[in-house]
Enzyme design. Structure first.
Site, mmCIF file in Angstrom:
data_model
loop_
_atom_site.group_PDB
_atom_site.id
_atom_site.type_symbol
_atom_site.label_atom_id
_atom_site.label_comp_id
_atom_site.label_asym_id
_atom_site.label_seq_id
_atom_site.Cartn_x
_atom_site.Cartn_y
_atom_site.Cartn_z
ATOM 1 C CG ASP A 63 -1.793 1.253 1.273
ATOM 2 O OD1 ASP A 63 -1.675 2.103 0.350
ATOM 3 O OD2 ASP A 63 -2.589 1.368 2.210
ATOM 4 C CB VAL A 64 2.190 3.445 -2.723
ATOM 5 C CG1 VAL A 64 2.713 2.372 -3.646
ATOM 6 C CG2 VAL A 64 0.886 4.047 -3.234
ATOM 7 C CG ASN A 90 1.558 3.019 -12.800
ATOM 8 O OD1 ASN A 90 1.182 3.686 -13.757
ATOM 9 N ND2 ASN A 90 0.845 2.001 -12.327
ATOM 10 C CB SER A 142 -2.615 12.959 -14.917
ATOM 11 O OG SER A 142 -3.788 13.232 -15.642
ATOM 12 C CE1 TYR A 155 -5.522 10.576 -11.022
ATOM 13 C CE2 TYR A 155 -5.807 12.276 -12.696
ATOM 14 C CZ TYR A 155 -5.326 11.038 -12.316
ATOM 15 O OH TYR A 155 -4.638 10.269 -13.225
ATOM 16 C CE LYS A 159 -1.912 10.873 -11.078
ATOM 17 N NZ LYS A 159 -0.947 9.772 -10.971
HETATM 18 P P1 NAD Z 1 -5.720 1.315 -12.969
HETATM 19 O O1 NAD Z 1 -6.819 1.644 -12.021
HETATM 20 O O2 NAD Z 1 -6.032 0.478 -14.174
HETATM 21 O O3 NAD Z 1 -4.512 0.617 -12.169
HETATM 22 C C1 NAD Z 1 -4.004 1.180 -10.995
HETATM 23 C C2 NAD Z 1 -3.301 0.109 -10.187
HETATM 24 O O4 NAD Z 1 -2.819 0.723 -8.969
HETATM 25 C C3 NAD Z 1 -4.219 -1.034 -9.780
HETATM 26 O O5 NAD Z 1 -3.590 -2.278 -10.028
HETATM 27 C C4 NAD Z 1 -4.422 -0.803 -8.280
HETATM 28 O O6 NAD Z 1 -4.635 -2.003 -7.540
HETATM 29 C C5 NAD Z 1 -3.128 -0.136 -7.884
HETATM 30 N N1 NAD Z 1 -3.244 0.633 -6.646
HETATM 31 C C6 NAD Z 1 -4.258 1.461 -6.278
HETATM 32 N N2 NAD Z 1 -4.037 1.954 -5.049
HETATM 33 C C7 NAD Z 1 -2.839 1.448 -4.623
HETATM 34 C C8 NAD Z 1 -2.066 1.578 -3.444
HETATM 35 N N3 NAD Z 1 -2.500 2.330 -2.427
HETATM 36 N N4 NAD Z 1 -0.891 0.917 -3.359
HETATM 37 C C9 NAD Z 1 -0.460 0.134 -4.378
HETATM 38 N N5 NAD Z 1 -1.162 -0.046 -5.527
HETATM 39 C C10 NAD Z 1 -2.328 0.606 -5.640
HETATM 40 O O7 NAD Z 1 -5.096 2.726 -13.393
HETATM 41 P P2 NAD Z 1 -4.279 3.139 -14.716
HETATM 42 O O8 NAD Z 1 -5.215 3.759 -15.667
HETATM 43 O O9 NAD Z 1 -3.425 2.008 -15.166
HETATM 44 O O10 NAD Z 1 -3.382 4.333 -14.122
HETATM 45 C C11 NAD Z 1 -2.010 4.150 -13.763
HETATM 46 C C12 NAD Z 1 -1.409 5.518 -13.485
HETATM 47 O O11 NAD Z 1 -1.526 6.345 -14.638
HETATM 48 C C13 NAD Z 1 -2.109 6.275 -12.353
HETATM 49 O O12 NAD Z 1 -1.156 6.988 -11.599
HETATM 50 C C14 NAD Z 1 -3.020 7.225 -13.091
HETATM 51 O O13 NAD Z 1 -3.323 8.355 -12.330
HETATM 52 C C15 NAD Z 1 -2.167 7.567 -14.302
HETATM 53 N N6 NAD Z 1 -2.910 8.081 -15.444
HETATM 54 C C16 NAD Z 1 -3.834 7.305 -16.084
HETATM 55 C C17 NAD Z 1 -4.509 7.836 -17.185
HETATM 56 C C18 NAD Z 1 -5.529 7.043 -17.953
HETATM 57 O O14 NAD Z 1 -6.118 7.595 -18.896
HETATM 58 N N7 NAD Z 1 -5.759 5.780 -17.648
HETATM 59 C C19 NAD Z 1 -4.255 9.140 -17.601
HETATM 60 C C20 NAD Z 1 -3.302 9.895 -16.914
HETATM 61 C C21 NAD Z 1 -2.631 9.345 -15.844
#
Ligand code: NAD
Length: 248
Positions: A63-64, A90, A142, A155, A159
């Site tokens: 849990d980060v 990430n 983001s 959010y 970010k």
């Molecule tokens: P996702 O929800 O598909 O995956 C996120 C992962 O993080 C999951 O496996 C989850 O279990 C894990 N997680 C959540 N809370 C956690 C914690 N406290 N400790 C450890 N792990 C934890 O999300 P994604 O779309 O793959 O996003 C990944 C990153 O990219 C994030 O930081 C998100 O903000 C960023 N991002 C995503 C997008 C998009 O369009 N999907 C756009 C900009 C930025």
């Protein structure tokens, strides 16, 4: 970009963008710590990545947002592999709402995971990286942190904070051959964006000069670039991977 025998820790690597980042680093030769809150999914991802890439990939529950848990993750990585060369912060979540409806708990949770999480993991890894005089830290921010997004005060703040964190840490550790950069994805096809209303998806595509949603691979390739030996003179930067949505 060759990452042969580098050791990479990727948080939030069970699913989505993080999983693709882990796979991509593995394809380029890195051994992996697939770290996630969802340990069973992380274990499944680790097995698949190891089978696909021929690299070692271990799953670690983390849990980060929890300082002790982040430290235990890095300790485990060092116990298994002897070092950590690459940290990808990430793991990230959303709890969207307009500010008048946003609960304090949703503000705190998003800041704790997205921003404090990067602090916790970076703090745990920085001493070993300084000792070995090598490190690559890549933070996933983001477009919302660059431009702001209605319904995402929590959010967007987390970010934007991560960008300040990236620049400050880059200045602290640059002389030890440790670079710290950020990647700012636009709309990427993952679970996080799958449930967006079609109207919003159409609007996002209209605002993107390249004319499509991004793929997790688009983000992963940028991370692999910033995680490589060859980019040692790039630090404190934010690389947008958004099809041109936000031009700075
Ligand atoms: P996702 O929800 O598909 O995956 C996120 C992962 O993080 C999951 O496996 C989850 O279990 C894990 N997680 C959540 N809370 C956690 C914690 N406290 N400790 C450890 N792990 C934890 O999300 P994604 O779309 O793959 O996003 C990944 C990153 O990219 C994030 O930081 C998100 O903000 C960023 N991002 C995503 C997008 C998009 O369009 N999907 C756009 C900009 C930025």
């Amino acid at each position: 970009m060759d990452l042969s025998d580098k050791v990479a820790v990727v948080t939030g690597a069970a699913l989505g963008i993080g999983r693709t980042i882990a796979e991509t680093l593995g394809q380029r030769g890195a051994h992996l710590v697939v770290a996630d809150l969802q340990v069973e999914k992380a274990e499944a991802a680790g097995k698949e990545i190891a089978a696909d890439t021929g690299r070692r990939a271990i799953a670690v529950q983390v849990d980060v947002a929890d300082n002790a848990s982040a430290k235990a993750m890095i300790d485990r990585a060092i116990a298994e592999f002897g070092r950590v060369d690459i940290l990808v912060n990430n793991a990230g979540i959303t709890r969207d709402n307009l500010i008048m409806r946003m609960k304090e708990a949703d503000w705190d949770l998003v800041l704790n995971v997205n921003l404090k999480g990067a602090f916790n993991c970076s703090k745990a890894v920085i001493r070993p990286m300084m000792k070995q005089r090598y490190g690559r830290i890549v933070n996933i921010t983001s477009v919302s942190g660059l431009a702001g997004q209605a319904g995402q005060t929590n959010y967007s703040s987390s970010k934007a904070g991560l960008i300040g964190f990236t620049k400050a840490l880059a200045k602290e550790v640059g002389s030890r051959n440790i670079t710290v950069n950020a990647v700012a994805p636009g709309f990427i096809e993952t679970d996080l964006t799958a449930d967006l209303p079609q109207e919003l998806k159409d609007m996002a595509i209209q605002m993107t000069p390249v004319g499509r949603f991004g793929k997790p691979e688009d983000v992963a390739n940028a991370v692999a670039f910033l995680a490589s030996d060859e980019t040692g003179f790039i630090t404190g930067q934010v690389l947008s991977v958004d099809g041109g949505m936000v031009m700075q």
